[in-house]
Design an enzyme around this catalytic site. Structure first.
Site, PDB file in Angstrom:
ATOM      1  N   ARG A  13       4.437  -9.871  -2.356  1.00 58.12           N
ATOM      2  CA  ARG A  13       4.631  -8.750  -2.463  1.00 58.12           C
ATOM      3  C   ARG A  13       5.715  -8.539  -3.873  1.00 58.12           C
ATOM      4  O   ARG A  13       6.757  -9.650  -3.556  1.00 58.12           O
ATOM      5  CB  ARG A  13       4.523  -7.798  -1.555  1.00 58.12           C
ATOM      6  CG  ARG A  13       3.477  -7.045  -1.163  1.00 58.12           C
ATOM      7  CD  ARG A  13       3.864  -6.266  -0.197  1.00 58.12           C
ATOM      8  NE  ARG A  13       5.032  -7.065   1.583  1.00 58.12           N
ATOM      9  CZ  ARG A  13       5.930  -6.938   1.370  1.00 58.12           C
ATOM     10  NH1 ARG A  13       6.817  -6.458   0.513  1.00 58.12           N
ATOM     11  NH2 ARG A  13       6.278  -7.519   2.853  1.00 58.12           N
ATOM     12  N   TYR A  73      -2.540  -9.855  -6.198  1.00 51.15           N
ATOM     13  CA  TYR A  73      -1.621 -10.992  -4.530  1.00 51.15           C
ATOM     14  C   TYR A  73      -1.730 -10.039  -3.743  1.00 51.15           C
ATOM     15  O   TYR A  73      -1.315  -8.671  -4.184  1.00 51.15           O
ATOM     16  CB  TYR A  73      -0.833 -11.875  -4.188  1.00 51.15           C
ATOM     17  CG  TYR A  73      -0.561 -12.243  -3.844  1.00 51.15           C
ATOM     18  CD1 TYR A  73      -1.067 -13.577  -2.922  1.00 51.15           C
ATOM     19  CD2 TYR A  73       0.502 -11.555  -2.647  1.00 51.15           C
ATOM     20  CE1 TYR A  73      -1.474 -13.912  -2.079  1.00 51.15           C
ATOM     21  CE2 TYR A  73       0.350 -11.894  -1.228  1.00 51.15           C
ATOM     22  CZ  TYR A  73       0.201 -13.486  -0.663  1.00 51.15           C
ATOM     23  OH  TYR A  73      -0.072 -14.375   0.115  1.00 51.15           O
ATOM     24  N   LYS A 133      -0.983  -1.708   1.760  1.00 49.69           N
ATOM     25  CA  LYS A 133       0.437  -1.411   1.671  1.00 49.69           C
ATOM     26  C   LYS A 133       0.848  -0.068   0.784  1.00 49.69           C
ATOM     27  O   LYS A 133       1.465   0.955   1.577  1.00 49.69           O
ATOM     28  CB  LYS A 133       1.292  -2.398   1.135  1.00 49.69           C
ATOM     29  CG  LYS A 133       1.639  -3.967   2.194  1.00 49.69           C
ATOM     30  CD  LYS A 133       2.001  -2.743   4.025  1.00 49.69           C
ATOM     31  CE  LYS A 133       1.614  -3.508   4.530  1.00 49.69           C
ATOM     32  NZ  LYS A 133       2.291  -5.411   4.582  1.00 49.69           N
ATOM     33  N   HIS A 178       4.326   0.810  10.099  1.00 54.16           N
ATOM     34  CA  HIS A 178       3.858  -0.690   9.841  1.00 54.16           C
ATOM     35  C   HIS A 178       4.045  -1.947  11.158  1.00 54.16           C
ATOM     36  O   HIS A 178       4.886  -2.497  11.420  1.00 54.16           O
ATOM     37  CB  HIS A 178       4.891  -1.611   9.001  1.00 54.16           C
ATOM     38  CG  HIS A 178       4.697  -2.590   7.923  1.00 54.16           C
ATOM     39  ND1 HIS A 178       5.319  -3.977   8.132  1.00 54.16           N
ATOM     40  CD2 HIS A 178       3.805  -3.608   8.422  1.00 54.16           C
ATOM     41  CE1 HIS A 178       5.032  -4.889   7.632  1.00 54.16           C
ATOM     42  NE2 HIS A 178       3.581  -4.729   7.504  1.00 54.16           N
ATOM     43  N   SER A 212       7.435  -7.836   7.756  1.00 55.50           N
ATOM     44  CA  SER A 212       6.391  -8.895   6.981  1.00 55.50           C
ATOM     45  C   SER A 212       6.780 -10.592   7.230  1.00 55.50           C
ATOM     46  O   SER A 212       7.557 -11.073   7.451  1.00 55.50           O
ATOM     47  CB  SER A 212       6.910  -8.926   6.012  1.00 55.50           C
ATOM     48  OG  SER A 212       6.673  -7.703   5.074  1.00 55.50           O
ATOM     49  N   CYS A 244       6.568 -11.381  11.341  1.00 56.16           N
ATOM     50  CA  CYS A 244       7.816 -11.701  12.356  1.00 56.16           C
ATOM     51  C   CYS A 244       7.087 -11.823  13.298  1.00 56.16           C
ATOM     52  O   CYS A 244       7.413 -11.393  14.300  1.00 56.16           O
ATOM     53  CB  CYS A 244       8.328 -10.564  11.990  1.00 56.16           C
ATOM     54  SG  CYS A 244       9.831 -10.616  10.956  1.00 56.16           S
ATOM     55  N   ASP A 280      -1.506  -4.888  11.227  1.00 56.81           N
ATOM     56  CA  ASP A 280      -0.191  -4.500  10.718  1.00 56.81           C
ATOM     57  C   ASP A 280      -0.109  -3.395   9.972  1.00 56.81           C
ATOM     58  O   ASP A 280       0.931  -3.470  10.386  1.00 56.81           O
ATOM     59  CB  ASP A 280      -1.146  -4.876   9.207  1.00 56.81           C
ATOM     60  CG  ASP A 280      -0.089  -5.446   8.095  1.00 56.81           C
ATOM     61  OD1 ASP A 280       1.323  -5.880   8.774  1.00 56.81           O
ATOM     62  OD2 ASP A 280      -0.222  -4.450   7.082  1.00 56.81           O
ATOM     63  N   ARG A 284      -2.213 -16.374   2.872  1.00 55.87           N
ATOM     64  CA  ARG A 284      -3.029 -16.270   3.753  1.00 55.87           C
ATOM     65  C   ARG A 284      -4.256 -16.195   3.976  1.00 55.87           C
ATOM     66  O   ARG A 284      -5.360 -16.776   3.051  1.00 55.87           O
ATOM     67  CB  ARG A 284      -3.206 -14.797   3.579  1.00 55.87           C
ATOM     68  CG  ARG A 284      -1.771 -14.504   3.606  1.00 55.87           C
ATOM     69  CD  ARG A 284      -1.230 -13.073   3.791  1.00 55.87           C
ATOM     70  NE  ARG A 284       0.124 -13.000   3.999  1.00 55.87           N
ATOM     71  CZ  ARG A 284       0.993 -12.431   5.045  1.00 55.87           C
ATOM     72  NH1 ARG A 284       0.462 -11.213   5.797  1.00 55.87           N
ATOM     73  NH2 ARG A 284       2.567 -12.018   4.748  1.00 55.87           N
TER      74      ARG A 284
HETATM   75  P1  GTP Z   1       2.422  -9.445   7.810  1.00 50.43           P
HETATM   76  O1  GTP Z   1       1.022  -9.958   7.669  1.00 50.43           O
HETATM   77  O2  GTP Z   1       3.338 -10.186   6.674  1.00 50.43           O
HETATM   78  O3  GTP Z   1       3.052  -8.729   8.054  1.00 50.43           O
HETATM   79  O4  GTP Z   1       2.647 -10.758   9.528  1.00 50.43           O
HETATM   80  P2  GTP Z   1       2.857 -10.732  10.634  1.00 50.43           P
HETATM   81  O5  GTP Z   1       3.769  -9.447  11.239  1.00 50.43           O
HETATM   82  O6  GTP Z   1       1.360 -10.335  10.577  1.00 50.43           O
HETATM   83  O7  GTP Z   1       3.418 -12.310  10.998  1.00 50.43           O
HETATM   84  P3  GTP Z   1       2.021 -13.539  11.759  1.00 50.43           P
HETATM   85  O8  GTP Z   1       2.392 -12.870  13.278  1.00 50.43           O
HETATM   86  O9  GTP Z   1       1.492 -13.821  10.678  1.00 50.43           O
HETATM   87  O10 GTP Z   1       4.076 -14.665  11.589  1.00 50.43           O
HETATM   88  C1  GTP Z   1       4.423 -15.087  10.908  1.00 50.43           C
HETATM   89  C2  GTP Z   1       5.186 -15.441  11.449  1.00 50.43           C
HETATM   90  O11 GTP Z   1       5.581 -16.223  12.611  1.00 50.43           O
HETATM   91  C3  GTP Z   1       4.201 -17.109  12.289  1.00 50.43           C
HETATM   92  O12 GTP Z   1       4.694 -18.325  11.425  1.00 50.43           O
HETATM   93  C4  GTP Z   1       4.320 -17.348  13.373  1.00 50.43           C
HETATM   94  O13 GTP Z   1       3.853 -19.215  13.845  1.00 50.43           O
HETATM   95  C5  GTP Z   1       5.583 -16.840  13.578  1.00 50.43           C
HETATM   96  N1  GTP Z   1       5.435 -16.353  14.885  1.00 50.43           N
HETATM   97  C6  GTP Z   1       5.199 -15.213  15.303  1.00 50.43           C
HETATM   98  N2  GTP Z   1       4.203 -15.152  16.951  1.00 50.43           N
HETATM   99  C7  GTP Z   1       5.880 -16.170  16.769  1.00 50.43           C
HETATM  100  C8  GTP Z   1       6.696 -15.856  18.562  1.00 50.43           C
HETATM  101  O14 GTP Z   1       6.315 -15.782  19.565  1.00 50.43           O
HETATM  102  N3  GTP Z   1       7.336 -16.912  18.319  1.00 50.43           N
HETATM  103  C9  GTP Z   1       8.459 -17.650  17.534  1.00 50.43           C
HETATM  104  N4  GTP Z   1       8.896 -18.506  17.083  1.00 50.43           N
HETATM  105  N5  GTP Z   1       7.180 -17.225  16.104  1.00 50.43           N
HETATM  106  C10 GTP Z   1       6.544 -16.665  16.343  1.00 50.43           C
HETATM  107  C1  SPV Z   2       3.011  -7.685   4.541  1.00 52.04           C
HETATM  108  O1  SPV Z   2       3.848  -8.138   3.115  1.00 52.04           O
HETATM  109  O2  SPV Z   2       3.022  -7.499   5.438  1.00 52.04           O
HETATM  110  C2  SPV Z   2       1.178  -8.084   4.257  1.00 52.04           C
HETATM  111  C3  SPV Z   2       1.359  -9.016   3.765  1.00 52.04           C
HETATM  112  O3  SPV Z   2       1.022  -7.183   5.451  1.00 52.04           O
HETATM  113  S1  SPV Z   2       0.551  -8.193   2.308  1.00 52.04           S
HETATM  114  O4  SPV Z   2      -0.540  -7.267   2.158  1.00 52.04           O
HETATM  115  O5  SPV Z   2       0.614  -8.826   1.047  1.00 52.04           O
HETATM  116  O6  SPV Z   2       1.291  -6.783   2.096  1.00 52.04           O
HETATM  117 MN    MN Z   3       2.241  -6.217   6.468  1.00 55.78          MN
END
Ligand code: GTP
Ligand code: SPV
Ligand code: MN
Length: 601
Positions: free
Chosen positions: A79, A207, A216, A236, A258, A260, A287, A375
């Protein structure tokens, strides 16, 4: 695909829709127009076309049937917040949290870019429904795009095609989205929102969040405006169901910025002992969450999406086996690496890559093999823990709302707000280290209220007021918590094991919701009392746990001062109630006394 479209597929009987498509075609001058019906045959035809022109690369069909790789332009991998604008008629309404341009100027700029941009190409018309097709909480949109990759992704991510078009024609309203990949030139790239017109114009990126306009752009930036007008919340947040050994399920919604941990928490696998005892976890969304009060005063939530656009790196059998199982077939991978036998690969998986995300021979000197924001796009139905309640038109009742971010220090593993107002303050005060999900520096701490900094489609001051407005007689609001899985020790390593072990924290929250845990009241909120976190079978040393649950008064005083400064940035629209709430917590810290309005367990 222009040749195979039937005459009856050529138009809409809804005049407003037909007129808008005609206008878009007159502006962009496509060679053909294809109205998407959402069928499997249509999807397969698009895939064949993209394989032929190199947009998609076939992956190993023995190990990953129906899986393809897309390599995006290396300058188009995330983004772009600095190029994302919210064009309210009045600048003030966008707030300091958004970039703004006058709508007339924005339209002129965008229309100049769109002028003739689809010459020689097919224009796809994508009717879609965000949320279960028969849910009163769902909202529809139509995205017009010249990108077959966007069409294929939208088919996975939304309820797309004939059924959505029928609902749109019945209701007569829809969010408009016009998109072109243009030249993929970062100098000619804008993501513009016109909330008053329920309209999105996006040019120059193919993207994710820039191009899949249902996600979003619609489901958060435009929908947050719809939600404020109509009395609901567009957030979110993931939605997860936690089933205890007695078969009772509590639904939790959690906002993390994002990359996290939303996808990971939504698909959590209980630790061994919990599994043995009969705990189960159900995925409703990873999400986005739309919630509104039900007749009983509780908040009911739907996931407006039908698929996951998840972060690949770090996804493994140790961290998120459910996600890994989901992407074993019928998945589009974007910007991952490839192994010698043509399987998708990213950092965190076993094995070795031979080709990096840009299609070059892998060389560690070039950085990670998979792009850090690579992704997977996959239907939610493929997730082993997919909840049948995700299709429920009424949504699921929310027992707890959780905020959290990447905070290497200060923020404890978990704390509970005293009440809704304190919870809104916790959400507003959220901070997190930036990630690769957006272009720009990574690892910089910034405030990201409710994980909505890039997505709240109007002034944060008004948004906080909208959150506060749910606290009224008759409401049975969820309890609000703040978590931090990312606290680091002096050695720079995470203090908490995270992932599946996070269920231990969720169990405590649910015990609080059910009035079964006493908790320990502190100035910053209620923390688990000694012994209340179930640590059976977990190898964590006592010092780490002490650090995770400590309240550093001096550190918090400085934090509260910083929060105050941040919040004043939204004056004069900052709600007085939030200002007072911050003062209450700051005073409690100064006196180091227990705050007066103590929640009883
Ligand atoms: P968006 O799709 O961007 O909104 O992200 P999201 O919040 O769904 O993030 P996602 O669950 O894909 O996690 C992103 C990163 O955080 C990955 O590299 C995970 O391995 C890491 N992660 C997720 N949960 C944990 C946790 O409990 N502990 C740690 N240390 N890392 C974590
Ligand atoms: C984020 O960045 O929070 C995502 C991926 O979930 S995107 O669809 O690119 O916004
Ligand atoms: Mn997101």
């Amino acid at each position: 695909m222009a040749e195979d479209q039937g005459e009856e597929n050529m138009a809409s009987k809804l005049e407003a829709l037909q007129r808008w498509v005609d206008e878009a075609a007159a502006l962009t001058r496509p060679a053909a127009i294809h109205w998407c019906d959402g069928s499997e045959a249509e999807y397969q035809a698009l895939v064949r076309q993209m394989l032929a022109d190199g947009t998609l690369v076939e992956l190993n069909q023995q190990t990953h049937p129906g899986c393809y790789l897309h390599r995006s332009n290396p300058a188009d991998v995330a983004r772009v917040e600095h190029l994302t604008l919210v064009c309210h008629p009045e600048r003030e309404d966008a707030g300091p949290n958004n970039h703004w341009m006058d709508p007339a100027e924005a339209h002129a700029k965008m229309d100049a870019l769109f002028d003739g941009c689809m010459r020689g190409r097919t224009m796809y018309v994508i009717p879609y429904c965000m949320g279960p097709i028969d849910s009163p909480l769902s909202r529809c949109g139509v995205e017009i795009t010249d990108s077959p990759y966007v069409v294929a992704n939208m088919r996975i991510m939304t309820r797309m095609g004939a059924a959505a078009q029928a609902r749109i024609e019945r209701e007569g309203t829809f969010v408009k989205g016009l998109h072109s990949t243009g030249e993929l030139d970062p100098e000619r790239r804008w993501i513009m929102h016109f909330p008053a017109e329920r309209l999105i114009k996006s040019y120059g990126s193919g993207y994710g969040g820039n191009a899949l306009l249902g996600k979003k752009c619609h489901a958060l930036r435009i929908a947050s405006n719809q939600a404020r007008d109509e009395g609901w919340l567009a957030e979110h947040m993931l939605i997860v169901g936690i089933e205890n050994p007695r078969g009772e399920t509590h639904y939790v919604a959690a906002a993390f910025p994002s990359a996290c941990g939303k996808t990971n928490l939504a698909m959590l696998i209980p630790p061994e002992g919990y599994r043995r005892d009969g705990w189960k976890v159900w995925t409703v969304g990873d999400d986005i969450c739309w919630m509104r009060p039900g007749a009983d005063g509780r908040l009911y939530a739907i996931n407006p999406e039908a698929g996951f656009f998840g972060v690949a790196p770090g996804t493994s059998n140790d961290t998120n086996p459910n996600a890994l199982a989901s992407v074993a077939r019928d998945t589009i991978f974007t910007n991952v690496a490839v192994t010698a036998d043509n399987q998708p690969w990213w950092e965190g998986l076993p094995g070795t890559p031979v080709t990096d995300w840009q299609g070059r021979p892998y060389d560690p000197a070039n950085g990670p093999a998979a792009h850090p924001n690579s992704r997977f796009t996959v239907s939610a139905k493929q997730c082993p823990t997919w909840s049948e309640k995700a299709e429920d038109a009424q949504g699921v009742p929310i027992s707890a709302i959780v905020f959290g971010g990447r905070r290497p220090s200060l923020l404890p593993l978990v704390m509970e707000a005293q009440d809704w107002t304190h919870g809104v303050l916790m959400g507003a005060a959220m901070g997190s280290e930036t990630t690769a999900a957006a272009t720009g520096a990574v690892g910089v701490l910034r405030r990201d209220s409710m994980a909505m900094k890039p997505f709240a489609g109007y002034h944060y001051g008004d948004y906080f007021a909208h959150w506060l407005s749910f606290d009224k007689p008759g409401m049975k609001l969820p309890k609000v918590f703040h978590v931090n899985w990312f606290r680091k020790g002096k050695d720079g390593k995470f203090l908490w094991p995270g992932f599946g072990q996070n269920l231990r924290v969720l169990e405590w929250m649910i015990a609080r919701v059910e009035g079964k845990a006493r908790g320990e009241q502190t100035a910053i909120g209620t923390l688990p009392a000694p012994g209340e976190l179930n640590l059976d079978g977990l190898d964590i040393d006592a010092a780490a746990l002490d650090e995770l649950l400590a309240v550093d008064t001096a550190g918090w005083q400085a934090e509260l001062a910083a929060i105050g400064e941040y919040l004043e940035g939204f004056a004069p629209r900052l709600p007085e109630r939030l200002r007072q709430e911050r003062r209450r917590v700051a005073d409690a810290l100064d006196g180091d006394v227990v705050a007066p309005r103590t929640a009883t367990a």
